[in-house]
Structure formats: C-alpha cells, structure tokens
Design an enzyme around this catalytic site. Structure first.
Site, PDB file in Angstrom:
ATOM      1  N   LYS A  74      25.881  17.184  49.024  1.00  0.00           N
ATOM      2  CA  LYS A  74      24.741  16.490  49.624  1.00  0.00           C
ATOM      3  C   LYS A  74      24.723  16.689  51.131  1.00  0.00           C
ATOM      4  CE  LYS A  74      22.511  11.978  50.136  1.00  0.00           C
ATOM      5  NZ  LYS A  74      22.554  10.533  49.808  1.00  0.00           N
ATOM      6  N   SER A 129      18.268   9.038  48.038  1.00  0.00           N
ATOM      7  CA  SER A 129      18.172  10.178  48.937  1.00  0.00           C
ATOM      8  C   SER A 129      18.953  11.403  48.451  1.00  0.00           C
ATOM      9  CB  SER A 129      18.704   9.783  50.322  1.00  0.00           C
ATOM     10  OG  SER A 129      20.071   9.398  50.233  1.00  0.00           O
ATOM     11  N   SER A 153      21.064   5.510  46.033  1.00  0.00           N
ATOM     12  CA  SER A 153      20.713   6.901  46.323  1.00  0.00           C
ATOM     13  C   SER A 153      21.352   7.920  45.405  1.00  0.00           C
ATOM     14  CB  SER A 153      21.071   7.243  47.778  1.00  0.00           C
ATOM     15  OG  SER A 153      20.255   6.539  48.662  1.00  0.00           O
TER      16      SER A 153
END
Length: 381
Positions: A74, A129, A153
């Site tokens: 990520k 996210s 997220s």
C-alpha cells in the site's frame, strides 16, 4: 489465480521459480492495470532483482515460508513496512493506489492510469483507502497485498471487492499513525493466505497456542467459539441488503460448525464513535473522545466476557459510485474498532442486487487474530 501458499510451495520445491512467479504477475499487471488502475507505481526491474535473490536463497538451502510470492504494498512507502514479508520471501512488485491529492478519503484510489475502479463494476468504487490493494487482489494481479486500517480502510475495500481483509489489534504491529487509530492489515483472496501473512508478521510467541480454540491455555480443550450478532452496533442505521447478506453469512458460519450463535439477549448499544474518531484525528473535543472510548470499551468488555466473537455487516451500504458517498459514512460499522483497538476481519458475504460484493465483519477481543482466522478458515473450507 494461484494462492500465495501454492506459489511458495512450488518455489520451495523447485517446481517453479520466484522469477517465473514475479514475471507472470508483472504480465498480468501490464495487461489489466490500464483499466483497473490498481497500482500507482510498478517496480519491474527491482521486482525481478528481488525474485532472483529469492531463487538464490532457495538454492542455498534457506527455508522461506512465502518464497517468490509477488505482493502489492500500500502506497509508495509500503516496502518499509513490509520487511518481515520480504524476509520471508515475498517480492513487492509495486505500490498500490491510495486516494490522491484532494480526493475524499472514503472514495477511490489514484493509480498510474487514473481512478481505481472496482473489479466487479467499473462504475463503482473499490473502497478506500486501501483501494488499489483490494482491487489488485480481487482481480488476481497479486495473491496478497498489504493495507492499513485507520477507520475501516482494509475491511471496507475487502467487503466491496469480495476478498478477505484482516485488521490487526491496534498496537500489536508497528504503525506510523501517531493517533493510534490505524493498524496494519492484509488483503487476500483466501483465508489461508491471510493466515500465512499473520504467521510471518506476528511474533512466534503471540501466534502459539490458541488458534482454532476459544482460548483455553495452550489450546488443550477445543470448543466451538461463541458469537453474538449485531446489525447496527446500536447506532449505525445500515441498509437492509448488507444486513441480510451478512446475517445469512453468519448463519452459514454456524451451519458449518465454525461458531455457535448465542441468543440475542440485551442488544449491543455502542456510542457512535464518529465524533471521538474525528476529534482524535483533527484536534476536536478530546474530552468527548475519552468519554466515548471509555463507554464503548466497557460495553465491548462486557460483550467479550459473554462471547468470543461479535458479528456485524462490514459496511452499512453497497459500494457507491465515483461521485463519492455523499453524507453517508461507509465507516459506520468499522471505525468503532479502530477507536477500541479490537482486531477485525471482513469475510465475503455474497453479492447484492447490483452485482457487487458485501462483507461480514468478525470482531474478537484484543490479541485474538488467530481466532478470527481460524473461524473464517473453517467457514471457507
């Protein structure tokens, strides 16, 4: 899509090589990512160097539990937080998309080619996210991708992309979040790969003993974990469809013998964590935050003295379009457990009328990631 465990077994046995596994992943990304936009960067040369290094380590007789597994990490700083995975033989192939500048944090990611889309429906968001990580795993570009979960997220994109998403107990793994709300996590296509991630990331002493049990010392007495169902945590107001799908998934857990559902009894009524979460993030009323946290911690403590697990829908609504969520908080059922620090896992619950997935959220007492994985794994076998 071959699982992470299958790739690693093939590389360790000599049936395949890390270079072959990584080359195949890079080819998939090259073919699919112009539409999916799951990656912000792809590190082809570095990934192939890393794969060759893994093959050399295997040839030298080193045992690598995740040998040659191509992973997404990520964000551009992802490799710094994936050290144990890389040491175990994983090869980062790129940085997955996260929300871009000026993008609402609940919406989409921004990849190399534009806005990240949901693999199930390109007009829907994959969630945020950890958008790119969920999309890349769901589309089969990589079998495993890292995430971080500050309000849901990992779990929200896992639910909306139809994959498994694990958020660790807050503070159990290193996190760069100074508020303490965010915890590392992982997105995978199968529970077994999430288990493999956890065995690498967690310290050995923390993973020993209680997997698959309700927590007796050393796992000597095995019993079916107990679970309580809550559709709304007492405040969230979810839509009927995610509730129905998650409730049906909870019943399937019980039918598979993975859990024993307890009678409802007094419903769980948490305080809405939203104002407290926002205060901790934005410097609001910290007194209110402390009060909400104390009330919810007490009520959750009471619940986990009665049951091993709490089951809820992962999200209060289906995946929204790329115009954003409006006033609806997709975090309504997840961020309570960032405030409290409990570990949680989103398991695919089924498809809605729009053809997009939704999830069932499993929550356990702090430090009980192994129980979450054992129950989820029993349900998926």
């Amino acid at each position: 899509m071959t699982s992470a465990r299958e790739i690693a077994a093939a590389v360790r046995s000599g049936a395949s090589t890390a270079v072959e596994a990584v080359t195949a992943a890079l080819a998939r990304i090259e073919r699919v990512d112009p539409v999916l936009c799951a990656f912000a960067e792809v590190w082809e040369e570095a990934a192939l160097r890393g794969a060759r290094a893994v093959d050399e380590r295997i040839a030298a007789g080193e045992h690598l539990p995740l040998a040659g597994v191509p992973i997404g990490v990520k964000g551009r700083r992802g490799p710094r937080r994936a050290g144990p995975l890389i040491a175990a033989g994983c090869v980062p192939v790129g940085a997955t998309a996260v929300p871009g500048p000026g993008t609402a944090w609940q919406t989409w990611g921004l990849g190399r080619y534009g806005r990240t889309v949901n693999p199930w429906r390109y007009d829907r968001t994959p969630g945020g996210s950890s958008a790119g990580s969920a999309a890349a795993v769901a589309a089969g570009l990589v079998p495993l991708a890292t995430g971080s979960d500050g309000a849901g997220s990992v779990r929200i994109p896992a639910a909306w992309c139809g994959v498994v998403g694990l958020k660790a107990t807050n503070g159990r793994l290193p996190s760069a979040d100074c508020t303490g709300l965010a915890a590392p996590g992982v997105l995978t296509r199968c529970v077994a790969d999430a288990e493999a991630y956890w065995r690498v990331m967690a310290r050995p002493a923390e993973t020993a003993g209680t997997a698959g049990t309700a927590g007796t010392p050393g796992g000597r007495e095995r019993r079916t974990p107990t679970a309580l169902w809550s559709a709304d945590l007492g405040f969230a107001g979810p839509d009927p469809e995610p509730v129905a799908l998650a409730r049906a998934a909870a019943r399937r857990l019980a039918d598979a013998g993975a859990v024993r559902l307890l009678p409802p009894g007094e419903p769980l009524r948490l305080e809405d964590p939203g104002p407290a979460w926002l205060a901790l993030r934005g410097g609001g009323d910290l007194g209110t935050a402390a009060r909400v946290r104390a009330v919810n911690d007490r009520r959750l403590g009471t619940l986990f003295r009665r049951a091993d697990l709490l089951l809820t829908p992962t999200t209060p609504c289906a995946a929204h379009g790329h115009d954003g969520p409006g006033d609806r908080y997709s975090t309504a059922l997840t961020w309570a457990f960032n405030l409290s620090g409990h570990p949680a896992l989103s398991l695919p619950a089924g498809l809605g009328r729009d053809g997009c997935p939704m999830g069932l959220q499993l929550v356990a007492a702090p430090g009980r990631e192994e129980l979450l994985l054992a129950v989820a794994g029993a349900a998926r076998r």
